[in-house]
Motif scaffolding. Structure first.
Motif, PDB file in Angstrom:
ATOM      1  N   GLU A   1       0.824  -1.211   0.000  1.00  0.00           N
ATOM      2  CA  GLU A   1       0.000   0.000   0.000  1.00  0.00           C
ATOM      3  C   GLU A   1       0.864   1.270   0.000  1.00  0.00           C
ATOM      4  O   GLU A   1       0.584   2.223  -0.719  1.00  0.00           O
ATOM      5  CB  GLU A   1      -0.926   0.001   1.216  1.00  0.00           C
ATOM      6  N   SER A   2       1.898   1.282   0.836  1.00  0.00           N
ATOM      7  CA  SER A   2       2.768   2.461   0.924  1.00  0.00           C
ATOM      8  C   SER A   2       3.990   2.096   1.751  1.00  0.00           C
ATOM      9  O   SER A   2       4.042   1.034   2.373  1.00  0.00           O
ATOM     10  CB  SER A   2       2.034   3.659   1.568  1.00  0.00           C
ATOM     11  N   THR A   3       4.965   2.987   1.755  1.00  0.00           N
ATOM     12  CA  THR A   3       6.145   2.815   2.600  1.00  0.00           C
ATOM     13  C   THR A   3       6.332   4.071   3.430  1.00  0.00           C
ATOM     14  O   THR A   3       5.919   5.166   3.043  1.00  0.00           O
ATOM     15  CB  THR A   3       7.410   2.568   1.759  1.00  0.00           C
ATOM     16  N   GLY A   4       6.961   3.926   4.602  1.00  0.00           N
ATOM     17  CA  GLY A   4       7.190   5.056   5.473  1.00  0.00           C
ATOM     18  C   GLY A   4       8.107   6.078   4.830  1.00  0.00           C
ATOM     19  O   GLY A   4       9.069   5.716   4.152  1.00  0.00           O
ATOM     20  N   ARG A   5       7.810   7.360   5.062  1.00  0.00           N
ATOM     21  CA  ARG A   5       8.651   8.415   4.488  1.00  0.00           C
ATOM     22  C   ARG A   5      10.063   8.351   5.058  1.00  0.00           C
ATOM     23  O   ARG A   5      11.021   8.756   4.408  1.00  0.00           O
ATOM     24  CB  ARG A   5       8.026   9.785   4.764  1.00  0.00           C
ATOM     25  N   GLY A   6      10.200   7.828   6.274  1.00  0.00           N
ATOM     26  CA  GLY A   6      11.518   7.643   6.868  1.00  0.00           C
ATOM     27  C   GLY A   6      12.129   6.286   6.547  1.00  0.00           C
ATOM     28  O   GLY A   6      13.148   5.919   7.117  1.00  0.00           O
ATOM     29  N   ARG A   7      11.486   5.534   5.640  1.00  0.00           N
ATOM     30  CA  ARG A   7      11.967   4.228   5.171  1.00  0.00           C
ATOM     31  C   ARG A   7      12.058   3.219   6.302  1.00  0.00           C
ATOM     32  O   ARG A   7      12.880   2.293   6.272  1.00  0.00           O
ATOM     33  CB  ARG A   7      13.325   4.369   4.466  1.00  0.00           C
ATOM     34  N   GLY A   8      11.174   3.379   7.293  1.00  0.00           N
ATOM     35  CA  GLY A   8      11.229   2.492   8.452  1.00  0.00           C
ATOM     36  C   GLY A   8      10.213   1.361   8.437  1.00  0.00           C
ATOM     37  O   GLY A   8      10.311   0.438   9.237  1.00  0.00           O
ATOM     38  N   TRP A   9       9.204   1.439   7.547  1.00  0.00           N
ATOM     39  CA  TRP A   9       8.193   0.390   7.538  1.00  0.00           C
ATOM     40  C   TRP A   9       7.544   0.288   6.166  1.00  0.00           C
ATOM     41  O   TRP A   9       7.673   1.163   5.329  1.00  0.00           O
ATOM     42  CB  TRP A   9       7.124   0.644   8.601  1.00  0.00           C
ATOM     43  N   ILE A  10       6.826  -0.820   5.972  1.00  0.00           N
ATOM     44  CA  ILE A  10       6.068  -1.075   4.746  1.00  0.00           C
ATOM     45  C   ILE A  10       4.640  -1.426   5.148  1.00  0.00           C
ATOM     46  O   ILE A  10       4.430  -2.307   5.985  1.00  0.00           O
ATOM     47  CB  ILE A  10       6.670  -2.251   3.942  1.00  0.00           C
ATOM     48  N   PHE A  11       3.660  -0.722   4.567  1.00  0.00           N
ATOM     49  CA  PHE A  11       2.258  -1.093   4.727  1.00  0.00           C
ATOM     50  C   PHE A  11       1.889  -2.054   3.600  1.00  0.00           C
ATOM     51  O   PHE A  11       2.114  -1.748   2.426  1.00  0.00           O
ATOM     52  CB  PHE A  11       1.361   0.142   4.615  1.00  0.00           C
ATOM     53  N   PHE A  12       1.305  -3.193   3.972  1.00  0.00           N
ATOM     54  CA  PHE A  12       0.867  -4.114   2.930  1.00  0.00           C
ATOM     55  C   PHE A  12      -0.412  -4.802   3.381  1.00  0.00           C
ATOM     56  O   PHE A  12      -0.759  -4.795   4.564  1.00  0.00           O
ATOM     57  CB  PHE A  12       1.963  -5.142   2.613  1.00  0.00           C
ATOM     58  N   SER A  13      -1.123  -5.395   2.437  1.00  0.00           N
ATOM     59  CA  SER A  13      -2.382  -6.058   2.758  1.00  0.00           C
ATOM     60  C   SER A  13      -2.502  -7.348   1.974  1.00  0.00           C
ATOM     61  O   SER A  13      -1.861  -7.538   0.933  1.00  0.00           O
ATOM     62  CB  SER A  13      -3.573  -5.139   2.444  1.00  0.00           C
ATOM     63  N   GLY A  14      -3.335  -8.244   2.509  1.00  0.00           N
ATOM     64  CA  GLY A  14      -3.555  -9.519   1.852  1.00  0.00           C
ATOM     65  C   GLY A  14      -4.615 -10.313   2.582  1.00  0.00           C
ATOM     66  O   GLY A  14      -5.244  -9.823   3.517  1.00  0.00           O
ATOM     67  N   THR A  15      -4.795 -11.539   2.174  1.00  0.00           N
ATOM     68  CA  THR A  15      -5.818 -12.397   2.772  1.00  0.00           C
ATOM     69  C   THR A  15      -5.225 -13.197   3.930  1.00  0.00           C
ATOM     70  O   THR A  15      -4.000 -13.308   4.077  1.00  0.00           O
ATOM     71  CB  THR A  15      -6.381 -13.376   1.734  1.00  0.00           C
ATOM     72  N   VAL A  16      -6.113 -13.762   4.729  1.00  0.00           N
ATOM     73  CA  VAL A  16      -5.676 -14.632   5.820  1.00  0.00           C
ATOM     74  C   VAL A  16      -4.877 -15.813   5.260  1.00  0.00           C
ATOM     75  O   VAL A  16      -3.846 -16.212   5.819  1.00  0.00           O
ATOM     76  CB  VAL A  16      -6.889 -15.129   6.632  1.00  0.00           C
TER      77      VAL A  16
ATOM     78  N   VAL B   1      16.541  -7.379   9.353  1.00  0.00           N
ATOM     79  CA  VAL B   1      16.030  -6.065   8.942  1.00  0.00           C
ATOM     80  C   VAL B   1      14.555  -5.876   9.260  1.00  0.00           C
ATOM     81  O   VAL B   1      14.009  -4.797   9.034  1.00  0.00           O
ATOM     82  CB  VAL B   1      16.258  -5.818   7.430  1.00  0.00           C
ATOM     83  N   ILE B   2      13.906  -6.906   9.797  1.00  0.00           N
ATOM     84  CA  ILE B   2      12.496  -6.792  10.171  1.00  0.00           C
ATOM     85  C   ILE B   2      12.395  -6.767  11.690  1.00  0.00           C
ATOM     86  O   ILE B   2      12.736  -7.746  12.369  1.00  0.00           O
ATOM     87  CB  ILE B   2      11.663  -7.952   9.594  1.00  0.00           C
ATOM     88  N   GLY B   3      11.940  -5.647  12.240  1.00  0.00           N
ATOM     89  CA  GLY B   3      11.791  -5.529  13.685  1.00  0.00           C
ATOM     90  C   GLY B   3      10.536  -6.187  14.203  1.00  0.00           C
ATOM     91  O   GLY B   3      10.475  -6.616  15.360  1.00  0.00           O
ATOM     92  N   GLY B   4       9.526  -6.287  13.363  1.00  0.00           N
ATOM     93  CA  GLY B   4       8.287  -6.901  13.801  1.00  0.00           C
ATOM     94  C   GLY B   4       7.217  -6.760  12.732  1.00  0.00           C
ATOM     95  O   GLY B   4       7.369  -6.022  11.759  1.00  0.00           O
ATOM     96  N   ILE B   5       6.132  -7.495  12.919  1.00  0.00           N
ATOM     97  CA  ILE B   5       4.996  -7.469  12.009  1.00  0.00           C
ATOM     98  C   ILE B   5       3.761  -7.136  12.830  1.00  0.00           C
ATOM     99  O   ILE B   5       3.436  -7.848  13.790  1.00  0.00           O
ATOM    100  CB  ILE B   5       4.801  -8.818  11.299  1.00  0.00           C
ATOM    101  N   ARG B   6       3.074  -6.059  12.466  1.00  0.00           N
ATOM    102  CA  ARG B   6       1.850  -5.670  13.165  1.00  0.00           C
ATOM    103  C   ARG B   6       0.642  -5.906  12.260  1.00  0.00           C
ATOM    104  O   ARG B   6       0.775  -6.071  11.063  1.00  0.00           O
ATOM    105  CB  ARG B   6       1.883  -4.194  13.579  1.00  0.00           C
ATOM    106  N   GLY B   7      -0.535  -5.896  12.866  1.00  0.00           N
ATOM    107  CA  GLY B   7      -1.763  -5.972  12.086  1.00  0.00           C
ATOM    108  C   GLY B   7      -2.296  -7.374  11.889  1.00  0.00           C
ATOM    109  O   GLY B   7      -3.279  -7.556  11.166  1.00  0.00           O
ATOM    110  N   LEU B   8      -1.680  -8.368  12.516  1.00  0.00           N
ATOM    111  CA  LEU B   8      -2.149  -9.744  12.373  1.00  0.00           C
ATOM    112  C   LEU B   8      -3.145 -10.129  13.460  1.00  0.00           C
ATOM    113  O   LEU B   8      -3.577 -11.274  13.536  1.00  0.00           O
ATOM    114  CB  LEU B   8      -0.962 -10.719  12.395  1.00  0.00           C
TER     115      LEU B   8
END
Length: 361
Positions: free
Chosen positions: A11-26, A63-70
């Motif tokens: 969907e988008s990436t952080g302006r500070g290049r710190g995260w990635i917004f993404f979406s998908g199915t279960v 390089v991945i600190g964590g995954i949120r939104g699950l």
């Protein structure tokens, strides 16, 4: 590229290049992150969450600190406000003029040129804020609204919290620009404010006790707070209202031991606790034109209204079990315990002794 190859939409990436917004199915989540999403019964509520921690390929682990939104275990509002007003028996409630007089908030500190972002988890009705400001003779100043994530709709509990925060932020800083960023997940709302650098001050009244925050979320939110600090944003968070037992919110007696509230316990966050006025002699007179009635400064003591009938209404505070004492937290009265101590500062929040007036609904 890897997320897209697994079928997700970026969907988008952080302006500070710190995260990635993404979406998908279960199904995509379960296949890609090697976990299963289940529904769990928690008291009267049904929640969804991974049955085991998600995993990622070895080459991405550093390089991945964590995954949120699950999951939908969102931070909750700490306060439980109840309708009240100044009674005929001589007790008092606070008008904006009372607070500015008690705390000596000078007109020069009106907030002109500053933006205060309040995060919340409910839609609001601007008519409430407008009525509050007209009632207390404050100039019109509608908050700007920003839907920062999934629309939470109108939820009575978070709505009352949002109205209280918006009305009183605007009361003590009547010339400031007030921004209300809201989402189902208040961390997402905070992330939007920080990513877009929309305010100098971020007001946050939600929390969770430290033992209940996942390591992934704790890492993510601290990284978010560090980015906010680097941009010059002051993040202010309530220290909670269950005394020294943040995990026992809403229950009595406390059974889970000592705990402080997150994100107030983050060293990068200014934790605000509670006091209670301790009036000496005649401190009040008849209402002024703006409905204020206090004569001047009122002495304060620590807020603690704990009793079996009402649970644990008291200022959150204590020693963090997650964070060491920051170098700046030294001075007379500060425990030499090696731990981040909260709160950093405090003012009156008691809902029963000189409570705030809030217009909601």
């Amino acid at each position: 590229d890897w997320l897209r190859s697994e079928g997700f939409a970026v969907e988008s990436t952080g302006r500070g290049r710190g995260w990635i917004f993404f979406s998908g199915t279960v199904a995509q989540v379960q296949k890609t992150f090697h976990t299963e999403i289940h529904r769990f019964q928690i008291g009267a509520n049904t929640r969804f969450a991974p049955a085991s921690p998600p995993s990622v390929p070895m080459e991405f682990q550093q390089v991945i600190g964590g995954i949120r939104g699950l999951d939908d275990f969102y931070l909750e509002k700490p306060t439980r406000l109840a309708p009240m007003f100044t009674a005929s028996d001589g007790t008092h409630a606070l008008a904006p003029g009372d607070v500015t007089r008690i705390y000596d908030i000078l007109p020069i500190a009106s907030g002109l040129g500053q933006t205060i972002a309040v995060v919340g988890a409910s839609d609001i009705d601007l008519a409430d804020i407008r009525q509050f400001r007209s009632t207390f003779k404050l100039p019109p100043n509608d908050p700007q609204t920003l839907l920062a994530g999934d629309d939470p709709g109108t939820d009575s509990g978070p709505l009352l919290e949002a109205d209280a925060d918006l009305e009183w932020a605007g009361a003590v800083a009547p010339s400031a620009t007030i921004l209300y960023a809201y989402a189902t997940d208040v961390i997402v709302a905070s992330q939007k404010v920080i990513d877009q650098n929309l305010a100098q001050i971020l007001v946050f009244t939600f929390g969770i006790c430290e033992p209940d925050i996942s390591q992934s979320d704790a890492t993510f939110v601290q990284d978010l707070a560090q980015q906010a600090n680097a941009q010059g944003i002051t993040w202010i968070a309530a220290s909670g209202d269950a005394g020294a037992a943040a995990c026992d919110q809403g229950s009595y007696p406390a059974t889970r031991g000592l705990a402080v509230s997150f994100p107030a316990s983050l060293p990068e966050v200014t934790a605000v606790g509670g006091t209670e006025f301790n009036e000496q002699g005649s401190a009040w007179h008849g209402n002024n034109f703006d409905l204020s009635s206090v004569i001047g400064y009122l002495p304060e003591v620590a807020w603690n209204d704990t009793m079996a009938a009402s649970g644990l209404p008291a200022s959150g505070g204590g020693a963090s079990v997650l964070y060491a004492k920051p170098l700046w937290q030294t001075g007379q009265g500060v425990p030499d315990d090696g731990a981040r101590d909260v709160p950093d500062l405090a003012f009156t929040p008691s809902p029963t002794h000189d409570p705030y007036i809030v217009i909601s609904g």
